[in-house]
Design a protein around this motif. Sequence first.
Motif, PDB file in Angstrom:
ATOM      1  N   LYS A   1     -57.669 -77.220 -84.754  1.00 58.40           N
ATOM      2  CA  LYS A   1     -58.597 -78.286 -85.136  1.00 58.40           C
ATOM      3  C   LYS A   1     -59.060 -79.070 -83.908  1.00 58.40           C
ATOM      4  O   LYS A   1     -60.249 -79.353 -83.732  1.00 58.40           O
ATOM      5  N   LYS A   2     -58.092 -79.413 -83.033  1.00 61.41           N
ATOM      6  CA  LYS A   2     -58.441 -80.133 -81.803  1.00 61.41           C
ATOM      7  C   LYS A   2     -59.390 -79.319 -80.947  1.00 61.41           C
ATOM      8  O   LYS A   2     -60.342 -79.843 -80.365  1.00 61.41           O
ATOM      9  N   LYS A   3     -59.137 -78.018 -80.861  1.00 62.82           N
ATOM     10  CA  LYS A   3     -59.983 -77.143 -80.054  1.00 62.82           C
ATOM     11  C   LYS A   3     -61.408 -77.080 -80.605  1.00 62.82           C
ATOM     12  O   LYS A   3     -62.382 -77.129 -79.852  1.00 62.82           O
ATOM     13  N   LEU A   4     -61.532 -76.990 -81.926  1.00 59.89           N
ATOM     14  CA  LEU A   4     -62.864 -76.950 -82.542  1.00 59.89           C
ATOM     15  C   LEU A   4     -63.640 -78.236 -82.278  1.00 59.89           C
ATOM     16  O   LEU A   4     -64.827 -78.198 -81.933  1.00 59.89           O
ATOM     17  N   PHE A   5     -62.973 -79.373 -82.448  1.00 59.32           N
ATOM     18  CA  PHE A   5     -63.640 -80.650 -82.173  1.00 59.32           C
ATOM     19  C   PHE A   5     -64.039 -80.757 -80.701  1.00 59.32           C
ATOM     20  O   PHE A   5     -65.122 -81.254 -80.374  1.00 59.32           O
ATOM     21  N   ARG A   6     -63.165 -80.286 -79.799  1.00 59.14           N
ATOM     22  CA  ARG A   6     -63.471 -80.344 -78.365  1.00 59.14           C
ATOM     23  C   ARG A   6     -64.671 -79.465 -78.031  1.00 59.14           C
ATOM     24  O   ARG A   6     -65.564 -79.864 -77.276  1.00 59.14           O
ATOM     25  N   ARG A   7     -64.732 -78.277 -78.610  1.00 57.55           N
ATOM     26  CA  ARG A   7     -65.856 -77.369 -78.346  1.00 57.55           C
ATOM     27  C   ARG A   7     -67.164 -77.936 -78.890  1.00 57.55           C
ATOM     28  O   ARG A   7     -68.214 -77.820 -78.255  1.00 57.55           O
ATOM     29  N   LEU A   8     -67.093 -78.549 -80.069  1.00 64.43           N
ATOM     30  CA  LEU A   8     -68.294 -79.170 -80.638  1.00 64.43           C
ATOM     31  C   LEU A   8     -68.773 -80.323 -79.761  1.00 64.43           C
ATOM     32  O   LEU A   8     -69.975 -80.453 -79.488  1.00 64.43           O
ATOM     33  N   ASN A   9     -67.844 -81.142 -79.323  1.00 65.47           N
ATOM     34  CA  ASN A   9     -68.204 -82.259 -78.443  1.00 65.47           C
ATOM     35  C   ASN A   9     -68.824 -81.746 -77.141  1.00 65.47           C
ATOM     36  O   ASN A   9     -69.824 -82.283 -76.660  1.00 65.47           O
ATOM     37  N   ASN A  10     -68.243 -80.678 -76.578  1.00 64.60           N
ATOM     38  CA  ASN A  10     -68.783 -80.095 -75.351  1.00 64.60           C
ATOM     39  C   ASN A  10     -70.192 -79.562 -75.544  1.00 64.60           C
ATOM     40  O   ASN A  10     -71.030 -79.638 -74.641  1.00 64.60           O
ATOM     41  N   ALA A  11     -70.452 -79.019 -76.726  1.00 56.55           N
ATOM     42  CA  ALA A  11     -71.792 -78.491 -77.012  1.00 56.55           C
ATOM     43  C   ALA A  11     -72.836 -79.605 -76.964  1.00 56.55           C
ATOM     44  O   ALA A  11     -73.918 -79.447 -76.386  1.00 56.55           O
ATOM     45  N   PHE A  12     -72.505 -80.749 -77.549  1.00 53.83           N
ATOM     46  CA  PHE A  12     -73.452 -81.868 -77.564  1.00 53.83           C
ATOM     47  C   PHE A  12     -73.563 -82.526 -76.189  1.00 53.83           C
ATOM     48  O   PHE A  12     -74.649 -82.949 -75.786  1.00 53.83           O
ATOM     49  N   VAL A  13     -72.457 -82.627 -75.473  1.00 54.72           N
ATOM     50  CA  VAL A  13     -72.500 -83.195 -74.120  1.00 54.72           C
ATOM     51  C   VAL A  13     -73.368 -82.331 -73.212  1.00 54.72           C
ATOM     52  O   VAL A  13     -74.187 -82.838 -72.434  1.00 54.72           O
ATOM     53  N   HIS A  14     -73.207 -81.020 -73.326  1.00 55.30           N
ATOM     54  CA  HIS A  14     -74.034 -80.104 -72.530  1.00 55.30           C
ATOM     55  C   HIS A  14     -75.509 -80.270 -72.876  1.00 55.30           C
ATOM     56  O   HIS A  14     -76.377 -80.292 -71.995  1.00 55.30           O
ATOM     57  N   PHE A  15     -75.795 -80.399 -74.177  1.00 58.14           N
ATOM     58  CA  PHE A  15     -77.175 -80.611 -74.616  1.00 58.14           C
ATOM     59  C   PHE A  15     -77.763 -81.868 -73.990  1.00 58.14           C
ATOM     60  O   PHE A  15     -78.888 -81.856 -73.459  1.00 58.14           O
ATOM     61  N   GLU A  16     -76.986 -82.954 -74.045  1.00 53.06           N
ATOM     62  CA  GLU A  16     -77.475 -84.227 -73.501  1.00 53.06           C
ATOM     63  C   GLU A  16     -77.771 -84.114 -72.009  1.00 53.06           C
ATOM     64  O   GLU A  16     -78.796 -84.627 -71.522  1.00 53.06           O
ATOM     65  N   GLU A  17     -76.904 -83.431 -71.269  1.00 50.31           N
ATOM     66  CA  GLU A  17     -77.116 -83.269 -69.830  1.00 50.31           C
ATOM     67  C   GLU A  17     -78.311 -82.357 -69.548  1.00 50.31           C
ATOM     68  O   GLU A  17     -79.075 -82.587 -68.604  1.00 50.31           O
ATOM     69  N   LYS A  18     -78.510 -81.347 -70.384  1.00 48.70           N
ATOM     70  CA  LYS A  18     -79.593 -80.380 -70.163  1.00 48.70           C
ATOM     71  C   LYS A  18     -80.966 -80.980 -70.433  1.00 48.70           C
ATOM     72  O   LYS A  18     -81.971 -80.524 -69.878  1.00 48.70           O
ATOM     73  N   THR A  19     -81.030 -82.022 -71.279  1.00 53.74           N
ATOM     74  CA  THR A  19     -82.337 -82.631 -71.564  1.00 53.74           C
ATOM     75  C   THR A  19     -82.957 -83.299 -70.333  1.00 53.74           C
ATOM     76  O   THR A  19     -84.157 -83.579 -70.323  1.00 53.74           O
TER      77      THR A  19
END
Length: 485
Positions: free
Chosen positions: A351-369
């Motif tokens: 569960k922790k890993k899934l939440f971490r991966r989801l958070n990383n996906a959005f953080v990457h998106f924010e940086e890529k914009t």
Amino acid sequence: MLDQSFTAYHFNEIFQIERRKGNIRKEYFPEPYLAVLEEGHRLNDVIRELKSVKRTEWTDEQKQEYKETKEAIKENQKERRKEESKWLEVIADKVNDPRFRITLDTIDLDDKTGYTVPNEVEYLFVMKTLQANLKKVFKVQQANRHRIMTQVKRLMNESTPKYIIRTDVHHFYESILQDRLLEMLKGNTLLSKMSVRFIWQILEEYERKKDTEEPKGLGVPRGVGVSAYLSEIYLRGVDESIKHRPEVVFYVRYVDDIFIILSHLPIGTTLEEYYDGLRDEFAALGLSLMDPNNPEQKKKLLLEDFHTYLKNKETKQGNFNYLGYNLKWLRSGGESGTRLITKFGLSDDKKKKLFRRLNNAFVHFEEKTKYSLSEARMDLRDSLRMIAGNYRLTKSKSGIKAGIYYSNDLLTEVGELKTFTKFVHNRKIKVYSEVLKGMPERDQYIAGIKAMVKQFDFQKSWKERKCYTMADKRIREISQWLSKE
């Protein structure tokens, strides 16, 4: 005797396997080989360009060009194989030079010190050859997590009473007795002397690099691929001994994690006494199973008497985490039930890993914009496809699939997945502050991202098993930003 030589011929077998996996880096290749590869890419581009036009519309010049290019591709392939052979011969000469030695570098692995070989191609071939040799000689089989859990699920839901032991070997890799391990290796006359020499070098280098406060003569380097094979060989005897006990219905060890199901206990023996006997057996090899008297270790230890559990109407349900799942047991038909059923949810770590991966996906998106709105959108979409959906591995001959269902297909508590869907849908969409500042297009872009994100539903993806097709290169690229700690 099995051929275990460290030659260009055997390195070529490894090269073909590792190249398909994407483990051969471009910087490993010499310039002449790279030039041949580049020419091959150019010729293939010519063919693709010609095929972009219908053959019926080709001119005589195009037909001739196609024919000549096809011949050139055949010659290029011959040249590539020739350069490969020359390159592998050079590597084999280095490895077989008496002055060649295996060295190790230290790395951080969570709360432990890990080790790795230098990032040089000759080390890759030596380590892969060593693993292949150990696998052939000792018939080493790495435990399959999914197969283990499929058996556990079936056995835990059988109506027969049982005893459960779930424990692990404390500091497994660091506790292996090196002298005894080397005796086991040398005791098998099929293992080549060169293989034993390289393993000895690994252990000697490990002794040189590890903390001076750690005991001498103990351990194999955590993180080095061959160590997993060595640990399996080291515990083979005790594994087989326990498996063949008359009371043992099921025994499995996944690296240092042990799970045992007993049908009964020897007469006059309690479950705690039986476990003490197991601890003594491992202690004879210098290894320590979880100590029930140690408060920290006791948290991971499970000694469960389901014979008594089914008789005792006051006992409440229980649970434990094992290999990615949370196993929760209870009586069928409520507290008065006499049959045990076990439900499978996601483990706390997963569960922790899934939440971490989801958070990383959005953080990457924010940086890529900051750099590209279109690429940021595509990266977020593909990240969510990997995490919340399912996908095929395009280069897998056996059609391997991965994703939320195929990584958790034994799940029975599917409703847990709603939590992740809610997390994704409620996540605030952030775009770099200076992009489209004060313009209506900014709000339109954010609204589009929100609409895209709301299309992802973990529970629906699990149930429907819909698969996306994603290139292996793209999967590796996305995994880099998703796996950040």
